[in-house]
Design an enzyme around this catalytic site. Structure first.
Site, PDB file in Angstrom:
ATOM      1  CD  GLU A 111      34.945  45.972  45.455  1.00  0.00           C
ATOM      2  OE1 GLU A 111      34.949  46.535  44.305  1.00  0.00           O
ATOM      3  OE2 GLU A 111      33.780  45.522  45.796  1.00  0.00           O
ATOM      4  CG  HIS A 119      57.662  36.379  26.189  1.00  0.00           C
ATOM      5  ND1 HIS A 119      58.825  36.065  25.828  1.00  0.00           N
ATOM      6  CD2 HIS A 119      56.724  35.424  25.936  1.00  0.00           C
ATOM      7  CE1 HIS A 119      58.644  34.661  25.893  1.00  0.00           C
ATOM      8  NE2 HIS A 119      57.528  34.119  26.100  1.00  0.00           N
ATOM      9  CE  LYS A 139      27.677  51.121  43.683  1.00  0.00           C
ATOM     10  NZ  LYS A 139      27.649  49.916  43.924  1.00  0.00           N
TER      11      LYS A 139
HETATM   12  O1  PA5 Z   1      31.515  43.736  45.200  1.00  0.00           O
HETATM   13  C1  PA5 Z   1      30.722  44.790  45.351  1.00  0.00           C
HETATM   14  O2  PA5 Z   1      29.836  44.903  46.279  1.00  0.00           O
HETATM   15  C2  PA5 Z   1      30.806  45.622  44.341  1.00  0.00           C
HETATM   16  O3  PA5 Z   1      31.786  45.717  43.343  1.00  0.00           O
HETATM   17  C3  PA5 Z   1      29.637  45.741  43.393  1.00  0.00           C
HETATM   18  O4  PA5 Z   1      29.465  44.428  42.664  1.00  0.00           O
HETATM   19  C4  PA5 Z   1      29.470  46.677  42.238  1.00  0.00           C
HETATM   20  O5  PA5 Z   1      29.742  48.066  42.829  1.00  0.00           O
HETATM   21  C5  PA5 Z   1      27.903  46.797  41.788  1.00  0.00           C
HETATM   22  O6  PA5 Z   1      27.236  46.866  42.626  1.00  0.00           O
HETATM   23  P1  PA5 Z   1      25.517  46.722  42.346  1.00  0.00           P
HETATM   24  O7  PA5 Z   1      25.543  45.328  42.094  1.00  0.00           O
HETATM   25  O8  PA5 Z   1      25.065  46.950  43.627  1.00  0.00           O
HETATM   26  O9  PA5 Z   1      25.095  47.401  41.068  1.00  0.00           O
END
Ligand code: PA5
Length: 444
Positions: free
Chosen positions: A302, A323, A435
């Site tokens: 990410e 393995h 999202k």
């Molecule tokens: O790293 C990030 O920003 C995302 O992976 C969020 O953690 C994930 O989408 C969850 O978002 P939130 O904590 O707003 O529910």
């Protein structure tokens, strides 16, 4: 904690002396550490600065008190959250608690509630869990920084109805919401407003710390403390490595290349990337670190996947993946940097004594720990012989302190990596778009 770059040097042709000078540019990167730190600072990120924040320290004390009280009251904790709100906790749970479910009696004896992490919305799993739980002895931790992630909010609404009852829905003894829910969330959003409406206790996710960088905030600390894990140690480990990143002298000097582990790791990843290694394999030699690999995979994917650039993470596990995936790593495309993690043997007398594999005499005892070390060595050598870049993080034992260090090592390295690659490691426009679309399709 140390990083052994020996095999990286052998396979890349870079000499240890030149490591910090080379980055595919004429000027050495190490000379530019202050410049990179300034760039990170400009992005106003709090993940490496939080340890000295007075409000945060006060919250940590509150978390400890809350956890102590709650451990008495609840047999089960349900964590509703996804991505960065859940992956760190899953790693901590797997690594720092007994792994085999039947070992739960250890937890029972110490009055540690069972933790169920719902990081998905699979109705079958939710139904199974609902069936299993005694709601009167269950605490629901609803974790979402934005306070509006549809998966997490849907889970909250489901459990809320089961607990407090809404027209036509079966109720569970009409238990009081505020006694069974705690929110960990940001300053604004649905959860924040709901907490105010219902008088629900909250812990905070700082505005300047993103989900995947939040494991050492209330997001990871509240569940960890509830599981009986020493969160002071987790934080001490994080702080130890973060001082290197932050540039204040304590155990490390950030501008001293030799002492700045996050910088060193990032540099190796970046040099490998420039050399065509667009994928990173993380291979801890431990049966308890699969979830750590998943936490790291989110962090790397990410953070670096931007503007057509990116490093693809491949979580693996020693010895299991020797393995399974190793053939590909050794003999497939030369597009991977393998990051091993060496975990030092725990003092398990059983394995040293009764459980050990004996050779001729006691002096020649072969233990599982020795076998594990030999396996790592063998795998690393087989890669090196094929000129496949690899390096080894020498972690030490699996402990809360070392976990704090590891989290900070990878978060710090990712921050530097973002700057080396010329991208913003801290946003996730692709995730946000998905999202928003999911929400739209669901509500339409
Ligand atoms: O790293 C990030 O920003 C995302 O992976 C969020 O953690 C994930 O989408 C969850 O978002 P939130 O904590 O707003 O529910």
């Amino acid at each position: 904690m140390k990083i052994d770059f020996t095999n990286f040097f052998t396979t890349s042709g870079i000499s240890p002396e030149n490591f910090h000078r080379l980055a595919g540019h004429s000027a050495g990167f190490a000379d530019k550490i202050p410049e990179f730190l300034a760039k990170i600072k400009k992005r106003n990120q709090g993940f490496y600065q939080i340890f000295e924040d007075a409000d945060f320290q006060a919250e940590v004390e509150e978390i400890k008190k809350f956890a102590e009280k709650s451990r008495e009251k609840f047999t089960d904790i349900v964590l509703c959250g996804t991505g960065g709100s859940a992956l760190g906790t899953l790693a901590i749970q797997e690594s720092l608690l007994p792994k085999i479910p039947s070992f739960n009696h250890v937890q029972d004896k110490q009055k540690i509630p069972r933790l169920h992490v719902l990081e998905n919305i699979d109705a079958e799993v939710i139904a199974e869990l609902t069936e299993f739980l005694d709601f009167s002895k269950t605490l629901f931790l609803i974790i979402s920084k934005s306070g509006g992630t549809i998966e997490t909010i849907s889970q909250y609404k489901f459990f809320r109805r089961r607990l407090a009852g809404h027209s036509g829905i079966l109720t569970e003894k009409n238990l009081e919401l505020k006694n069974h829910f705690v929110f960990i969330t940001g300053k604004t959003g649905f959860l924040r407003e709901e907490a105010e409406r219902e008088g629900i206790q909250t812990f905070s996710v700082p505005e300047n710390i993103g989900g995947r960088f939040s494991v050492l905030t209330a997001v990871g600390l509240v569940p960890a403390a509830l599981m009986g894990i020493n969160i002071d140690e987790l934080l001490a480990g994080g702080a130890e490595i973060s001082t290197a990143l932050r540039g204040t002298a304590r155990d490390f000097q950030s501008t001293d290349f030799a002492k700045n582990l996050p910088f060193q790791l990032a540099l190796a990843q970046f040099l490998a990337l420039q050399n065509g290694q667009t994928q990173n394999v993380l291979m801890p030699y431990s049966a308890k670190m699969k979830n750590f690999g998943n936490w790291w995979a989110q962090l790397l994917a990410e953070s670096t996947g931007k503007d057509g650039k990116g490093i693809t993470p491949i979580p693996a596990q020693g010895v299991t993946d020797q393995h399974s995936q190793l053939q590909l790593f050794v003999d497939g495309p030369a597009d991977k940097l393998v990051i091993f993690m060496e975990i030092l043997p725990h003092p398990h007398p059983l394995l040293e004594g009764e459980g050990a594999i004996r050779r001729k005499s006691n002096a020649d005892l072969k233990t599982f720990e020795k076998l594990m070390q030999a396996e790592l060595r063998g795998t690393a050598q087989s890669l090196t012989e094929k000129n496949r870049p690899n390096l080894t993080i020498q972690v030490g034992e699996i402990s809360p302190r070392n976990f704090g260090k590891l989290f900070m090592l990878f978060m710090g390295a990712t921050a530097f990596l973002g700057e080396f690659m010329g991208i913003n490691a801290f946003n996730q426009p692709g995730v946000e778009r998905g999202k928003n679309l999911a929400k739209k399709f669901f509500l339409d």
